[in-house]
Design a protein around this motif. Structure first.
Motif, PDB file in Angstrom:
ATOM      1  N   GLN A   1     -11.455  13.286  -0.591  1.00 48.84           N
ATOM      2  CA  GLN A   1     -10.311  13.436  -1.484  1.00 48.84           C
ATOM      3  C   GLN A   1      -8.972  13.258  -0.784  1.00 48.84           C
ATOM      4  OE1 GLN A   1     -10.396  14.012  -4.849  1.00 48.84           O
ATOM      5  NE2 GLN A   1     -12.613  13.794  -4.795  1.00 48.84           N
ATOM      6  N   MET A   2      -8.914  13.622   0.491  1.00 48.21           N
ATOM      7  CA  MET A   2      -7.601  13.616   1.149  1.00 48.21           C
ATOM      8  C   MET A   2      -7.111  12.192   1.405  1.00 48.21           C
ATOM      9  SD  MET A   2      -8.475  14.567   5.113  1.00 48.21           S
ATOM     10  CE  MET A   2      -6.824  14.338   5.730  1.00 48.21           C
ATOM     11  N   MET A   3      -5.784  12.067   1.451  1.00 43.18           N
ATOM     12  CA  MET A   3      -5.189  10.778   1.780  1.00 43.18           C
ATOM     13  C   MET A   3      -4.561  10.857   3.158  1.00 43.18           C
ATOM     14  SD  MET A   3      -3.271   9.541  -1.617  1.00 43.18           S
ATOM     15  CE  MET A   3      -4.006   8.246  -2.560  1.00 43.18           C
ATOM     16  N   GLU A   4      -4.691   9.755   3.894  1.00 42.41           N
ATOM     17  CA  GLU A   4      -4.025   9.617   5.186  1.00 42.41           C
ATOM     18  C   GLU A   4      -3.631   8.157   5.343  1.00 42.41           C
ATOM     19  OE1 GLU A   4      -5.488  12.277   8.782  1.00 42.41           O
ATOM     20  OE2 GLU A   4      -7.182  11.298   7.843  1.00 42.41           O
ATOM     21  N   PRO A   5      -2.607   7.894   6.124  1.00 40.16           N
ATOM     22  CA  PRO A   5      -2.301   6.485   6.400  1.00 40.16           C
ATOM     23  C   PRO A   5      -3.409   5.898   7.270  1.00 40.16           C
ATOM     24  CG  PRO A   5      -0.485   7.934   7.064  1.00 40.16           C
ATOM     25  CD  PRO A   5      -1.670   8.801   6.805  1.00 40.16           C
TER      26      PRO A   5
ATOM     27  N   ARG B   1     -11.319  19.047  12.918  1.00 40.25           N
ATOM     28  CA  ARG B   1      -9.844  18.965  12.891  1.00 40.25           C
ATOM     29  C   ARG B   1      -9.253  20.361  13.007  1.00 40.25           C
ATOM     30  NH1 ARG B   1      -8.185  13.987   9.394  1.00 40.25           N
ATOM     31  NH2 ARG B   1      -6.137  14.943   9.480  1.00 40.25           N
TER      32      ARG B   1
ATOM     33  N   GLN C   1       3.688   9.264   0.694  1.00 43.10           N
ATOM     34  CA  GLN C   1       4.018   7.853   0.874  1.00 43.10           C
ATOM     35  C   GLN C   1       5.358   7.699   1.591  1.00 43.10           C
ATOM     36  OE1 GLN C   1       2.074   5.333   0.156  1.00 43.10           O
ATOM     37  NE2 GLN C   1       3.429   3.539   0.203  1.00 43.10           N
TER      38      GLN C   1
ATOM     39  N   VAL D   1       0.877  11.928   8.209  1.00 40.18           N
ATOM     40  CA  VAL D   1       0.851  12.700   6.964  1.00 40.18           C
ATOM     41  C   VAL D   1      -0.580  12.832   6.461  1.00 40.18           C
ATOM     42  CG1 VAL D   1       1.290  10.628   5.558  1.00 40.18           C
ATOM     43  CG2 VAL D   1       1.813  12.872   4.610  1.00 40.18           C
ATOM     44  N   THR D   2      -0.884  13.968   5.862  1.00 39.98           N
ATOM     45  CA  THR D   2      -2.118  14.119   5.093  1.00 39.98           C
ATOM     46  C   THR D   2      -1.748  14.655   3.725  1.00 39.98           C
ATOM     47  OG1 THR D   2      -2.529  16.388   5.825  1.00 39.98           O
ATOM     48  CG2 THR D   2      -3.547  14.632   7.120  1.00 39.98           C
ATOM     49  N   TYR D   3      -2.522  14.250   2.755  1.00 45.37           N
ATOM     50  CA  TYR D   3      -2.301  14.681   1.387  1.00 45.37           C
ATOM     51  C   TYR D   3      -3.651  15.093   0.814  1.00 45.37           C
ATOM     52  CZ  TYR D   3      -2.307  13.894  -3.656  1.00 45.37           C
ATOM     53  OH  TYR D   3      -2.510  14.032  -4.999  1.00 45.37           O
ATOM     54  N   MET D   4      -3.702  16.269   0.258  1.00 48.29           N
ATOM     55  CA  MET D   4      -4.988  16.785  -0.234  1.00 48.29           C
ATOM     56  C   MET D   4      -4.785  17.340  -1.638  1.00 48.29           C
ATOM     57  SD  MET D   4      -8.165  17.539   0.707  1.00 48.29           S
ATOM     58  CE  MET D   4      -9.331  18.281  -0.428  1.00 48.29           C
ATOM     59  N   PRO D   5      -5.365  16.718  -2.654  1.00 54.24           N
ATOM     60  CA  PRO D   5      -5.215  17.241  -4.011  1.00 54.24           C
ATOM     61  C   PRO D   5      -6.255  18.323  -4.297  1.00 54.24           C
ATOM     62  CG  PRO D   5      -6.500  15.233  -4.080  1.00 54.24           C
ATOM     63  CD  PRO D   5      -6.199  15.503  -2.619  1.00 54.24           C
TER      64      PRO D   5
ATOM     65  N   ALA E   1      -3.882  18.022  12.597  1.00 56.16           N
ATOM     66  CA  ALA E   1      -5.220  18.556  12.783  1.00 56.16           C
ATOM     67  C   ALA E   1      -5.859  18.869  11.441  1.00 56.16           C
ATOM     68  CB  ALA E   1      -5.163  19.800  13.654  1.00 56.16           C
TER      69      ALA E   1
ATOM     70  N   PRO F   1     -17.731  15.335  -5.500  1.00 50.97           N
ATOM     71  CA  PRO F   1     -16.372  14.787  -5.355  1.00 50.97           C
ATOM     72  C   PRO F   1     -16.328  13.376  -4.728  1.00 50.97           C
ATOM     73  CG  PRO F   1     -16.855  16.250  -3.513  1.00 50.97           C
ATOM     74  CD  PRO F   1     -18.133  16.079  -4.293  1.00 50.97           C
TER      75      PRO F   1
ATOM     76  N   ARG G   1      -0.094  -0.223   7.580  1.00 56.33           N
ATOM     77  CA  ARG G   1      -0.529   1.138   7.325  1.00 56.33           C
ATOM     78  C   ARG G   1      -0.509   1.380   5.818  1.00 56.33           C
ATOM     79  NH1 ARG G   1       2.984   5.692   9.417  1.00 56.33           N
ATOM     80  NH2 ARG G   1       1.394   7.140  10.100  1.00 56.33           N
ATOM     81  N   VAL G   2      -1.627   1.828   5.278  1.00 55.41           N
ATOM     82  CA  VAL G   2      -1.649   2.151   3.852  1.00 55.41           C
ATOM     83  C   VAL G   2      -2.161   3.577   3.668  1.00 55.41           C
ATOM     84  CG1 VAL G   2      -1.885  -0.171   2.893  1.00 55.41           C
ATOM     85  CG2 VAL G   2      -3.915   1.051   3.683  1.00 55.41           C
ATOM     86  N   LEU G   3      -1.661   4.210   2.611  1.00 55.09           N
ATOM     87  CA  LEU G   3      -2.088   5.574   2.317  1.00 55.09           C
ATOM     88  C   LEU G   3      -3.279   5.492   1.381  1.00 55.09           C
ATOM     89  CD1 LEU G   3      -0.984   8.478   2.893  1.00 55.09           C
ATOM     90  CD2 LEU G   3       0.151   8.343   0.684  1.00 55.09           C
TER      91      LEU G   3
ATOM     92  N   MET H   1       4.908   8.449   5.186  1.00 56.74           N
ATOM     93  CA  MET H   1       4.214   7.371   5.897  1.00 56.74           C
ATOM     94  C   MET H   1       5.171   6.213   6.182  1.00 56.74           C
ATOM     95  SD  MET H   1       1.010   4.960   4.852  1.00 56.74           S
ATOM     96  CE  MET H   1       2.019   3.978   3.760  1.00 56.74           C
TER      97      MET H   1
ATOM     98  N   VAL I   1     -14.466  17.502   9.156  1.00 53.51           N
ATOM     99  CA  VAL I   1     -13.210  18.195   8.890  1.00 53.51           C
ATOM    100  C   VAL I   1     -13.103  19.480   9.710  1.00 53.51           C
ATOM    101  CG1 VAL I   1     -12.078  19.566   7.114  1.00 53.51           C
ATOM    102  CG2 VAL I   1     -12.676  17.186   6.650  1.00 53.51           C
TER     103      VAL I   1
ATOM    104  N   ALA J   1     -16.707  22.194  -3.970  1.00 50.76           N
ATOM    105  CA  ALA J   1     -15.842  22.395  -2.809  1.00 50.76           C
ATOM    106  C   ALA J   1     -16.450  21.709  -1.579  1.00 50.76           C
ATOM    107  CB  ALA J   1     -15.667  23.887  -2.559  1.00 50.76           C
ATOM    108  N   PRO J   2     -15.606  21.438  -0.569  1.00 52.11           N
ATOM    109  CA  PRO J   2     -16.124  20.768   0.627  1.00 52.11           C
ATOM    110  C   PRO J   2     -17.139  21.639   1.359  1.00 52.11           C
ATOM    111  CG  PRO J   2     -13.895  21.577   0.985  1.00 52.11           C
ATOM    112  CD  PRO J   2     -14.182  21.709  -0.481  1.00 52.11           C
TER     113      PRO J   2
ATOM    114  N   TYR K   1      -9.153  19.396  -6.632  1.00 49.57           N
ATOM    115  CA  TYR K   1      -9.973  18.547  -7.504  1.00 49.57           C
ATOM    116  C   TYR K   1     -10.931  19.399  -8.317  1.00 49.57           C
ATOM    117  CZ  TYR K   1     -13.202  18.792  -3.490  1.00 49.57           C
ATOM    118  OH  TYR K   1     -13.990  19.221  -2.465  1.00 49.57           O
TER     119      TYR K   1
ATOM    120  N   GLY L   1     -16.052  16.965   0.802  1.00 51.50           N
ATOM    121  CA  GLY L   1     -15.065  16.885  -0.274  1.00 51.50           C
ATOM    122  C   GLY L   1     -13.642  16.695   0.218  1.00 51.50           C
ATOM    123  N   ILE L   2     -13.282  17.325   1.323  1.00 53.14           N
ATOM    124  CA  ILE L   2     -11.917  17.165   1.835  1.00 53.14           C
ATOM    125  C   ILE L   2     -11.683  15.729   2.274  1.00 53.14           C
ATOM    126  CG2 ILE L   2     -10.329  17.767   3.717  1.00 53.14           C
ATOM    127  CD1 ILE L   2     -11.478  20.588   3.662  1.00 53.14           C
TER     128      ILE L   2
END
Lengths: 246, 366, 189
Positions: B185-189, B269, C29, C38-42, C65, B42, B14-16, C32, B266, B126-127, C44, B181-182
């Motif tokens: 830009q967003m990170m998830e594993p 979700r 991180q 987890v979600t991370y949203m900067p 969600a 973006p 699993r990577v972020l 995780m 998005v 923006a998204p 921008y 855009g979301i």
């Protein structure tokens, strides 16, 4: 009986759709001869423009693509970058290369793409009905300059070759003409040199500008059109090896 | 150079990752030979990532001078049989439409990623989901379609890149991945793992130099009488096959639902969270999430509309996919739209309140 | 907050250069690696340097969600402008971690909101690196919330810190612990 002249195999055995006295047929033959003489048919990919030469693939028997108006240098870039061992050439008219595709040729030259560009300059849009091109001469009457092109109204004829010379990424720029047997022979040498450069792996873009007759939209006989190239066009578009002599 | 289906970064771990980087890595895994693109927010992480990674893998990265050039570089690389892609955001995708139309006409595969932003015009960064019409209706001139994915998570974004390259090759057409855009830009594993791949035909049409064979021609120009009509009919048959075989759609609790919420990307979700909340509140709610936006899940939605229930469509736009939902529902049930355009993102509570109101209203005798 | 029911929405905010994005990425991180969703949203924005920076992190046991946080459970603010911008969005019963080194006023908040007032810059300066104020604040937050430890974050730090900054690992790890210790001493759970 001894054969003294025969059609070069890469030029297909078929009539073209070009008008009587048009220069495209000659230019096609010179390219086909070059490909055959260099023995590179099996590794050459050609790019046809939008304009009178849009059907160039019907006459040149190599792998070919027909692309959007002006975008040939970008397409060539995509091909050459992914196929460095292939020989990529584009065949573009003045509307295609100097007008809508000015950005693409400038940047391909700027990046020094290892491609060969054959630029047919006949000072007019042919396929769409004889409208003004960026290379149209001052006072030249076209469908969209009915009283003749003026510097004040439409600007001066665009000298693309001279522009490209200034870019470090271009290695060979020559302007030739199809106005006489001697000039045709010289054009052949220039085209061949441009292909040879690419074949040798030389780092940069080579462009051969060919002043070519359009009797139909110049409203001249084929013979007079040839004369007009020398009497008028070469004054604004001087012939010669502008960069990188052969 | 890594083989197709491989990447030095793939594995079970699993990577972020942010969406933009995940889709780029997935493209490398899918065997993308060349990436061409022009900067625009973006989605700039995609080209930055490709600039680092593609040379590592012995592949091609090039920043083009414009989006026009980028899509035509894709056109050229694709014509020689290479797997290739570009990415951009809304205004840049508009510029690419000419090239996308040519790809469709010349029957060339390519993957185009649109990380959507607000519009029209320069809009904002923006998204947004404002490019649904453009993506699903072809977008450029002429009579054609593109396969369009509308993923809703970083994992799904990566997964659909693998599928996108396969479908592009299989059907010889451009495939668009529509993120926003979301998602970019967003990170998830995520787990970057190889998926089963399609059997793909050899690219006998590719321009490779006519060594020992007749000339190949790649073209979208067909002047002969009836020839273009024939090509268009071939494309139509292909599009019908795709409509039949390639629909991907997720649905939950639709069977006994009195309200079905339809959303993609998005927005889906957010809808999912709102529906869960509604169910906790005792409301019989379900949801449908199209993953392929074209082909659209017409059958699934039509079937759901056989029972009388309310359809609520939620989009981050002024209402685009809602038209496809209405076509699928075909007058069998009421379809209500709720949208937040111009970079607005609906909240879970907004959607939850709406679900509550709509289900209350449907119970009120007239 | 039970383990099964964990659904924590966090906003971290400050000005550009305060390490807001790094703090958010580290939190994500860490979550995780602990096996959580987890979600991370900067944010921008168009600005590259300076201006405001914020990010949204959602941590849960089950599938998340929505990555966009409207009303956070927890808010970590590193300057006054961010406090003013985000404080009113906090949920009832939420947690505010604020950097009192750069926030001199007491915010007017619902009384259900718990406040951890941590002089993050001062504590970081004590360690010899003002830049580590973000880690002090994050350490305090983690200690207070308890679902992840400052130590877990310390172990994840090398994953998110660019390699060229790895020489700062020791001071940043010390800052995480220092924030944790501060929270334990001044605002026990």
């Amino acid at each position: 009986m001894k054969t003294v002249f025969e059609r070069t195999p890469t030029l297909k055995d078929c009539p073209t759709h070009y008008c009587p006295g048009c220069g495209h047929g000659i230019a096609h033959r010179l390219i086909a001869e070059t490909i055959d003489e260099l023995g590179i048919r099996g590794r050459t990919i050609g790019i046809a423009p939008v304009g009178c030469a849009v059907l160039a693939y019907d006459y040149l028997d190599v792998d070919m693509i027909e692309v959007a108006h002006g975008r040939a240098p970008a397409v060539a870039t995509g091909m050459k970058r992914t196929n460095p061992d292939k020989i990529i050439f584009s065949y573009q008219g003045d509307g295609d290369l100097a007008s809508i595709g000015a950005g693409e040729i400038l940047h391909a030259g700027h990046r020094g793409e290892q491609i060969t560009v054959i630029f047919i300059n006949n000072a007019v849009f042919g396929m769409t009905g004889g409208q003004m091109a960026p290379t149209t001469m001052l006072e030249q009457v076209t469908a969209t300059t009915p009283k003749g092109r003026t510097a004040a109204g439409e600007g001066y004829p665009l000298q693309v070759a001279e522009l490209l010379v200034t870019l470090p990424g271009t290695i060979y720029v020559e302007r030739c003409a199809l106005s006489s047997v001697a000039q045709v022979r010289n054009t052949k040498k220039a085209i061949k040199h441009a292909f040879e450069l690419q074949l040798s792996g030389a780092q940069g873009l080579s462009l051969v500008e060919v002043l070519s007759p359009c009797p139909t939209y110049w409203r001249l006989s084929p013979a007079k059109a040839m004369e007009w190239i020398e009497s008028h066009m070469t004054k604004v578009f001087p012939l010669g090896q502008l960069k990188g002599g052969r | 150079m890594t083989e197709r289906g491989q990447s030095s970064r793939g594995g079970d771990k699993r990577v972020l990752m942010c969406g933009n980087e995940a889709l780029a890595e997935a493209a490398i895994m899918a065997g993308c030979d060349a990436y061409f693109g022009y900067p625009i927010t973006p989605q700039n992480e995609i080209s930055a990532y490709m600039a680092r990674r593609m040379p590592d893998e012995g592949r091609v990265f090039l920043q083009s001078e414009s989006e026009l050039a980028a899509i035509n570089m894709v056109f050229g690389a694709s014509a020689t049989g290479q797997r290739t892609m570009t990415s951009s955001s809304s205004p840049g995708i508009s510029l690419m439409q000419e090239g996308i139309s040519y790809l469709a006409g010349a029957e060339l595969p390519a993957v185009v990623v649109n990380v959507m932003r607000g519009g029209p015009g320069l809009g904002n960064i923006a998204p947004s989901q404002g490019d649904y019409f453009q993506a699903t209706r072809g977008g450029g001139h002429g009579d054609y379609r593109t396969i369009v994915f509308g993923p809703s998570s970083v994992q799904e974004l990566a997964d659909c890149m693998l599928l996108a390259f396969d479908l592009a090759d299989l059907y010889r057409m451009p495939v668009m991945v529509l993120a926003d855009g979301i998602l970019g830009q967003m990170m998830e594993p995520i787990v970057l793992k190889e998926k089963p791949r399609r059997d793909l035909p050899a690219k006998e049409w590719a321009l490779t130099g006519a060594e020992g064979r007749p000339q190949n021609i790649v073209r979208s120009l067909w002047l002969g009488e009836g020839v273009l009509e024939e090509l268009n009919c071939t494309l139509r048959d292909r599009y019908e096959q795709i409509q039949k075989n390639e629909v991907i759609c997720e649905q939950h609790d639709v069977d006994d639902a009195e309200i079905v919420v339809v959303a993609y990307g998005v927005a889906a979700r957010i809808v999912c969270a709102a529906v869960q909340k509604a169910k906790q509140d005792g409301i019989k709610a379900g949801w449908i999430r199209p993953v392929t936006l074209w082909p659209f899940p017409i059958e699934q939605i039509s079937k759901a509309a056989d029972e009388l229930r309310i359809f609520l469509v939620v989009e981050m736009s002024n209402g685009q996919m809602v038209e496809d939902v209405r076509l699928a529902v075909s007058g069998k049930a009421p379809v209500v739209f709720y949208g937040r355009p111009g970079g607005g993102v609906p909240t879970v509570d907004e959607i939850f309140e709406l679900i509550k109101q709509l289900t209350l209203r449907s119970k009120t005798p007239i | 907050m039970t383990a099964e029911g964990l659904y924590e929405e966090i906003v971290i905010a400050g000005f550009g250069g305060q390490g807001i994005i790094l703090a958010g990425r580290l939190l994500a991180q860490t979550a995780m690696l602990a096996g959580k969703e987890v979600t991370y949203m900067p944010s921008y924005g168009a600005e590259v340097r300076g201006g405001t920076a914020n990010c949204m992190v959602v941590i849960a046991e089950k599938k998340i969600a929505c990555p966009v946080v409207g009303r956070p459970d927890s808010l970590i603010v590193m300057n006054k402008a961010s406090l003013n911008k985000f404080a009113q969005r906090l949920k009832k019963g939420g947690l505010l971690v604020m950097n009192t080194s750069l926030i001199d006023s007491e915010p007017q908040l619902d009384e259900s909101i718990e406040i951890v007032a941590v002089p993050a810059d001062e504590l970081a300066v004590e360690l010899g690196s003002q830049k580590s104020a973000n880690m002090v604040a994050l350490g305090a937050y983690l200690q207070k919330r308890g679902y992840l430890s400052p130590d877990a974050a310390a172990q994840a730090l090398a994953d998110v810190l660019a390699e060229r900054h790895h020489k700062t690992l020791p001071v940043n790890i010390a800052a995480l612990h220092k924030g944790g210790e501060f929270a334990q001493r001044h605002c026990p759970v």
